[in-house]
Design a protein around this motif. Structure first.
Motif, PDB file in Angstrom:
ATOM      1  N   ASN A 138      36.644  43.767  31.476  1.00 41.99           N
ATOM      2  CA  ASN A 138      36.948  42.455  32.103  1.00 41.99           C
ATOM      3  C   ASN A 138      37.875  42.691  33.581  1.00 41.99           C
ATOM      4  N   LYS A 139      37.249  43.352  34.403  1.00 39.29           N
ATOM      5  CA  LYS A 139      38.000  43.742  35.648  1.00 39.29           C
ATOM      6  C   LYS A 139      38.351  42.576  36.361  1.00 39.29           C
ATOM      7  N   HIS A 140      37.615  41.454  36.093  1.00 44.37           N
ATOM      8  CA  HIS A 140      38.087  40.327  36.789  1.00 44.37           C
ATOM      9  C   HIS A 140      39.331  39.602  36.462  1.00 44.37           C
ATOM     10  N   ARG A 141      39.682  39.917  35.400  1.00 38.20           N
ATOM     11  CA  ARG A 141      41.165  39.534  34.944  1.00 38.20           C
ATOM     12  C   ARG A 141      42.219  40.565  35.126  1.00 38.20           C
ATOM     13  N   CYS A 142      41.702  41.667  35.886  1.00 38.41           N
ATOM     14  CA  CYS A 142      42.797  42.644  36.173  1.00 38.41           C
ATOM     15  C   CYS A 142      43.758  42.025  37.331  1.00 38.41           C
ATOM     16  N   SER A 143      45.341  42.439  36.966  1.00 37.99           N
ATOM     17  CA  SER A 143      46.109  41.792  37.886  1.00 37.99           C
ATOM     18  C   SER A 143      46.155  42.375  39.327  1.00 37.99           C
ATOM     19  N   ALA A 144      45.621  43.489  39.214  1.00 34.86           N
ATOM     20  CA  ALA A 144      45.757  44.423  40.736  1.00 34.86           C
ATOM     21  C   ALA A 144      44.159  44.135  41.193  1.00 34.86           C
ATOM     22  N   ALA A 145      43.363  43.585  40.646  1.00 32.17           N
ATOM     23  CA  ALA A 145      41.971  43.568  41.252  1.00 32.17           C
ATOM     24  C   ALA A 145      41.839  42.889  42.709  1.00 32.17           C
ATOM     25  N   GLY A 146      40.955  43.395  43.564  1.00 37.03           N
ATOM     26  CA  GLY A 146      40.723  42.840  44.686  1.00 37.03           C
ATOM     27  C   GLY A 146      39.264  42.915  44.927  1.00 37.03           C
ATOM     28  N   GLU A 147      38.746  42.315  45.996  1.00 36.24           N
ATOM     29  CA  GLU A 147      37.316  42.123  46.527  1.00 36.24           C
ATOM     30  C   GLU A 147      37.135  42.785  47.486  1.00 36.24           C
ATOM     31  N   ILE A 148      35.764  43.420  47.674  1.00 35.04           N
ATOM     32  CA  ILE A 148      35.340  43.830  49.032  1.00 35.04           C
ATOM     33  C   ILE A 148      35.062  42.596  49.770  1.00 35.04           C
TER      34      ILE A 148
ATOM     35  N   THR B 129      21.254  39.828  48.274  1.00 37.40           N
ATOM     36  CA  THR B 129      22.689  39.504  48.621  1.00 37.40           C
ATOM     37  C   THR B 129      23.154  38.406  47.590  1.00 37.40           C
ATOM     38  N   GLN B 130      22.392  37.665  47.471  1.00 36.62           N
ATOM     39  CA  GLN B 130      22.620  36.491  46.249  1.00 36.62           C
ATOM     40  C   GLN B 130      22.997  36.987  44.908  1.00 36.62           C
ATOM     41  N   ALA B 131      22.852  38.093  44.689  1.00 30.66           N
ATOM     42  CA  ALA B 131      23.060  38.633  43.169  1.00 30.66           C
ATOM     43  C   ALA B 131      24.623  38.354  42.988  1.00 30.66           C
ATOM     44  N   GLU B 132      25.321  38.358  44.027  1.00 28.94           N
ATOM     45  CA  GLU B 132      26.865  38.242  43.876  1.00 28.94           C
ATOM     46  C   GLU B 132      26.980  36.919  43.471  1.00 28.94           C
ATOM     47  N   THR B 133      26.557  35.920  44.333  1.00 26.87           N
ATOM     48  CA  THR B 133      26.864  34.641  43.906  1.00 26.87           C
ATOM     49  C   THR B 133      26.103  34.020  42.691  1.00 26.87           C
ATOM     50  N   LEU B 134      24.860  34.399  42.550  1.00 21.55           N
ATOM     51  CA  LEU B 134      24.289  34.318  41.078  1.00 21.55           C
ATOM     52  C   LEU B 134      25.024  34.764  39.850  1.00 21.55           C
ATOM     53  N   HIS B 135      25.742  35.716  40.067  1.00 27.06           N
ATOM     54  CA  HIS B 135      26.439  36.413  38.793  1.00 27.06           C
ATOM     55  C   HIS B 135      27.811  35.606  38.469  1.00 27.06           C
ATOM     56  N   CYS B 136      28.205  34.941  39.551  1.00 27.65           N
ATOM     57  CA  CYS B 136      29.430  34.052  39.358  1.00 27.65           C
ATOM     58  C   CYS B 136      28.917  33.010  38.593  1.00 27.65           C
ATOM     59  N   CYS B 137      27.593  32.434  38.999  1.00 24.46           N
ATOM     60  CA  CYS B 137      27.312  31.147  38.473  1.00 24.46           C
ATOM     61  C   CYS B 137      26.712  31.180  36.990  1.00 24.46           C
ATOM     62  N   LEU B 138      26.121  32.604  36.716  1.00 23.71           N
ATOM     63  CA  LEU B 138      25.469  33.032  35.194  1.00 23.71           C
ATOM     64  C   LEU B 138      26.758  33.029  34.429  1.00 23.71           C
TER      65      LEU B 138
ATOM     66  N   THR C 143      35.295  32.353  37.202  1.00 19.45           N
ATOM     67  CA  THR C 143      35.225  32.965  38.381  1.00 19.45           C
ATOM     68  C   THR C 143      33.995  34.221  38.498  1.00 19.45           C
ATOM     69  N   ASN C 144      34.364  35.451  38.242  1.00 14.40           N
ATOM     70  CA  ASN C 144      33.742  36.424  38.143  1.00 14.40           C
ATOM     71  C   ASN C 144      33.069  36.821  36.699  1.00 14.40           C
ATOM     72  N   ALA C 145      32.030  37.566  36.670  1.00 15.80           N
ATOM     73  CA  ALA C 145      31.664  38.071  35.402  1.00 15.80           C
ATOM     74  C   ALA C 145      30.814  39.418  35.564  1.00 15.80           C
ATOM     75  N   PRO C 146      31.565  40.489  35.450  1.00 10.68           N
ATOM     76  CA  PRO C 146      31.090  41.638  35.543  1.00 10.68           C
ATOM     77  C   PRO C 146      29.809  42.360  34.898  1.00 10.68           C
ATOM     78  N   HIS C 147      29.899  41.735  33.502  1.00 10.35           N
ATOM     79  CA  HIS C 147      29.100  42.000  32.684  1.00 10.35           C
ATOM     80  C   HIS C 147      27.668  41.434  32.773  1.00 10.35           C
ATOM     81  N   VAL C 148      27.515  40.546  33.545  1.00  8.25           N
ATOM     82  CA  VAL C 148      26.095  39.682  33.595  1.00  8.25           C
ATOM     83  C   VAL C 148      25.225  40.342  35.053  1.00  8.25           C
ATOM     84  N   TRP C 149      25.700  41.155  35.628  1.00  7.06           N
ATOM     85  CA  TRP C 149      24.937  41.759  36.846  1.00  7.06           C
ATOM     86  C   TRP C 149      23.546  42.114  36.367  1.00  7.06           C
TER      87      TRP C 149
END
Length: 344
Positions: A100-110, A142-151, A282-288
């Motif tokens: 669940n890296k999206h819940r990491c308090s030190a996480a950031g995004e490219i 490019t839309q895999a990033e947006t779609l992964h958040c939605c899924l 927000t994010n969902a790393p496991h659904v990519w």
């Protein structure tokens, strides 16, 4: 050398030459091929997002080709076609170790806190790459990033066959949510927005009804209050959340996805008395991997949302169009088809 575009101040960007970075251990250099222009990019440039500080190359909806491998990288070869998960966690906290890296308090995004893909070449962790099926082009990828958040949001809902749902907001995420809800078995999906062209696109992508809020009193009819099992708020404002609370049945679910950008009032009393479930996502790393499968199979369509394309040297024009198009644009893609000789 490489060419980059940087956010330099309030609503301004500039282009310059920069040195290419060599990938370190566990890293890969990617030649960026396509970049999606996201509403978050515009929000950051306005100075209201609270992400990053200028000067900074933005861009988090990215695809490209593996160019160089750092030490210790396995499973990748030069020339591999990839999309990029922009989220980077610390890798050592309990949330990161649990996936669940999206819940990491030190996480950031490219492209938000870290330098993004508004550049010809970008060094990223090899762990953030996903291989593209042959059937998915760079612009679609490019839309895999947006779609992964939605899924990830869809996964949080208790969806049952035959339910009725409303999607509030006719931007790209709202249009993806329409498709994902239908794929999940929702019987009737109503899209509510303010742009006729986007609402018409929503109908073509599976919405059973589409309502223009600007014309709700003149002809378009909103669903009756307390008739919906699920509402997804992809608009992110006080009025949309209030409408969602009104439309939901008792015991219904409200997925909060859009970001208001400021503190807003929510009718908590009604939400409590109706026993609503309010869920944030927000994010969902496991659904990519699932996202790429859905795109490759055609169960989620991306191409109909791509309304404009620009060259990399026109990125400033792409941003200007996105900001001033008055809803004409749905998704703008910037392509960098060939590397310049001096960048090699």
């Amino acid at each position: 050398m490489k060419r980059i575009w940087e956010w330099t101040g309030i609503d301004t960007i500039a282009s310059r030459e920069a040195e290419r970075e060599a990938p370190g251990a566990g890293q890969v250099e990617i030649r960026i091929r396509s970049i999606g222009i996201c509403g978050t990019d515009l929000h950051i440039m306005s100075g209201h997002a609270g992400f990053g500080e200028p000067p900074l190359p933005l861009g988090h909806e990215l695809s490209g080709v593996v160019e160089r491998l750092g030490a210790g990288v396995s499973g990748w070869q030069i020339g591999d076609r990839v999309c990029i998960d922009p989220l980077i966690g610390c890798g050592t906290c309990a949330e990161c170790r649990a996936g669940n890296k999206h819940r990491c308090s030190a996480a950031g995004e490219i492209g938000l806190q870290f330098p993004g893909g508004w550049q010809e070449y970008l060094v990223v962790p090899a762990a953030n790459l996903y291989r593209l099926p042959d059937s998915i082009g760079f612009d679609e990828a490019t839309q895999a990033e947006t779609l992964h958040c939605c899924l990830g949001g869809i996964d949080k809902l208790d969806i049952r066959l035959g339910q009725h749902a409303v999607v509030l907001g006719d931007g790209p995420t709202g249009l993806y949510y329409v498709q994902l809800l239908k794929a999940a078995g929702v019987s009737r999906v109503t899209l509510i927005g303010m742009q006729d062209s986007r609402l018409a696109l929503g109908r073509r992508l599976g919405a059973d009804a589409a309502v223009n809020l600007r014309q709700a009193e003149a002809g378009d009819r909103l669903p009756e209050a307390e008739t919906q099992d699920i509402v997804i708020d992809a608009a992110g404002n006080e009025a949309s959340i209030q409408l969602g609370i009104e439309l939901l049945k008792r015991g219904g679910e409200l997925l909060l996805f859009g970001l208001p950008g400021e503190r807003i009032k929510v009718d908590v009393q009604t939400a409590v008395l109706k026993e609503l479930r309010l869920l944030g996502s927000t994010n969902a790393p496991h659904v990519w991997p699932r996202v790429l499968d859905m795109m490759a199979s055609g169960r989620v369509q991306v191409q109909p949302l791509i309304t404009q394309r620009y060259r990399f040297d026109q990125l400033d024009q792409a941003i200007a169009f996105a900001r001033d198009s008055s809803g004409e644009a749905v998704k703008i893609i910037v392509n960098n088809d060939e590397p310049r000789e001096e960048s090699r």
